[in-house]
Design an enzyme around this catalytic site. Structure first.
Site, PDB file in Angstrom:
ATOM      1  N   LEU A  80      -3.554  -6.316  10.516  1.00  0.00           N
ATOM      2  CA  LEU A  80      -4.310  -5.747   9.503  1.00  0.00           C
ATOM      3  C   LEU A  80      -3.063  -4.598   8.684  1.00  0.00           C
ATOM      4  O   LEU A  80      -2.049  -4.504   8.536  1.00  0.00           O
ATOM      5  CB  LEU A  80      -4.272  -4.405  10.377  1.00  0.00           C
ATOM      6  CG  LEU A  80      -5.287  -4.369  11.356  1.00  0.00           C
ATOM      7  CD1 LEU A  80      -5.453  -2.916  12.391  1.00  0.00           C
ATOM      8  CD2 LEU A  80      -6.454  -4.628  10.369  1.00  0.00           C
ATOM      9  N   CYS A  81      -3.274  -4.966   7.158  1.00  0.00           N
ATOM     10  CA  CYS A  81      -2.407  -4.480   5.652  1.00  0.00           C
ATOM     11  C   CYS A  81      -1.538  -3.106   6.340  1.00  0.00           C
ATOM     12  O   CYS A  81      -0.734  -2.934   5.845  1.00  0.00           O
ATOM     13  CB  CYS A  81      -3.988  -4.062   5.321  1.00  0.00           C
ATOM     14  SG  CYS A  81      -2.584  -3.199   3.584  1.00  0.00           S
ATOM     15  N   PHE A  82      -3.205  -1.936   6.931  1.00  0.00           N
ATOM     16  CA  PHE A  82      -2.137  -1.141   7.103  1.00  0.00           C
ATOM     17  C   PHE A  82      -1.345  -1.019   8.397  1.00  0.00           C
ATOM     18  O   PHE A  82      -0.555   0.081   8.677  1.00  0.00           O
ATOM     19  CB  PHE A  82      -3.154   0.191   7.152  1.00  0.00           C
ATOM     20  CG  PHE A  82      -3.597   0.543   6.525  1.00  0.00           C
ATOM     21  CD1 PHE A  82      -3.607   1.691   5.842  1.00  0.00           C
ATOM     22  CD2 PHE A  82      -4.786  -0.028   6.162  1.00  0.00           C
ATOM     23  CE1 PHE A  82      -3.894   2.669   4.284  1.00  0.00           C
ATOM     24  CE2 PHE A  82      -5.941   0.124   4.680  1.00  0.00           C
ATOM     25  CZ  PHE A  82      -4.510   1.752   3.594  1.00  0.00           C
ATOM     26  N   LYS A 121       0.901   4.478   7.408  1.00  0.00           N
ATOM     27  CA  LYS A 121       0.945   4.028   6.126  1.00  0.00           C
ATOM     28  C   LYS A 121      -0.559   4.581   6.076  1.00  0.00           C
ATOM     29  O   LYS A 121      -1.184   4.464   7.005  1.00  0.00           O
ATOM     30  CB  LYS A 121       1.030   2.081   5.647  1.00  0.00           C
ATOM     31  CG  LYS A 121       0.316   2.104   4.323  1.00  0.00           C
ATOM     32  CD  LYS A 121       0.289   0.405   4.178  1.00  0.00           C
ATOM     33  CE  LYS A 121      -0.317  -0.243   3.881  1.00  0.00           C
ATOM     34  NZ  LYS A 121       0.201  -1.458   3.825  1.00  0.00           N
ATOM     35  N   ALA A 135      -5.675  -8.042   6.274  1.00  0.00           N
ATOM     36  CA  ALA A 135      -7.141  -7.895   6.235  1.00  0.00           C
ATOM     37  C   ALA A 135      -7.554  -6.462   6.192  1.00  0.00           C
ATOM     38  O   ALA A 135      -6.201  -5.075   7.071  1.00  0.00           O
ATOM     39  CB  ALA A 135      -7.749  -8.245   8.116  1.00  0.00           C
TER      40      ALA A 135
END
Length: 246
Positions: free
Chosen positions: A132-134, A148, A70
């Site tokens: 979360l993607c990050f 990131k 996400a």
């Protein structure tokens, strides 16, 4: 760059451009922002996973057509790039990630940040990865130290590849655990200038020539239809368009 828009519209336009590239054999780059803080779920994420992240609990939600974790779209810059499968850039999935991210790394170097590609990690994430993607790390992500700052994901159809990604500009109240470029630099960025400089580097590196074109009437109508029937629909957001349990 597009004006800030709701999440469902942003995702619908990406799909329209994906189809357009397959039909026309042309590339298109698009920068866009979001009209309100919005959580975009990766295609394979379960809707209920958002309960893992209370800070974004009041944010609007949309589901992407691409995978990954996400993303909280707030203090960030989103891009999409569509490339026909007949184009030299569409041949290898990793090569397209690296080509785009290399230009961002060059720009960040000019701003004083030593960024690099994350290497040695699989792009297909196993279960149990952070929401979360990050907070995830995958081969080809852009990192500054252990932070990131950019990641991308792809979706391919029969005629073209869509790559869209996010650059974290600064910390958001809806994702306070994530630092962005502003925190790393110690000051904010002028987003329009940043985007233009990056776009120029992409054109030079990939040997492309940009010409600005608005969406045509038929494309706008198609996007509006996709908002109504797909991206703003609970069936898509919660269940990827498939009926959920009764």
């Amino acid at each position: 760059a597009s004006l800030p828009a709701p999440g469902a519209w942003n995702m619908a336009v990406d799909e329209v451009l994906h189809q357009w590239s397959a039909q026309t054999g042309r590339c298109c780059w698009r920068f866009y922002r979001w009209s309100e803080p919005t959580l975009s779920l990766g295609y394979f994420q379960e809707y209920e996973e958002r309960l893992q992240h209370p800070a974004s609990g009041r944010c609007a939600v949309v589901r992407r057509a691409s995978g990954g974790g996400a993303i909280l779209h707030d203090a960030e810059l989103t891009y999409s790039f569509v490339v026909p499968l007949t184009h030299r850039l569409a041949g290898q999935r990793r090569a397209l990630y690296e080509a785009i991210h290399a230009t961002l790394i060059e720009l960040l170097g000019e701003l004083g940040l030593a960024a690099q590609l994350c290497g040695g990690r699989p792009r297909q994430q196993p279960a149990g990865q952070p929401f979360l993607c990050f907070q995830r790390r995958a081969d080809g992500d852009v990192v500054v130290g252990d932070v990131k700052v950019a990641g991308s994901a792809q979706r391919r159809n029969a005629g073209a590849v869509l790559q869209h990604g996010s650059v974290l500009l600064s910390r958001s109240a809806a994702a306070p655990e994530l630092a962005g470029l502003g925190e790393l630099l110690g000051h904010g960025l002028e987003v329009a200038e940043f985007a233009q400089r990056w776009l120029s580097k992409i054109a030079a590196s990939l040997e492309l020539q940009w010409c600005e074109e608005p969406l045509r009437s038929a494309e706008l109508q198609r996007a509006e239809a996709l908002v109504a029937t797909k991206y703003a629909a609970e069936l898509w957001i919660r269940h990827r368009g498939r009926p959920g349990p009764s």
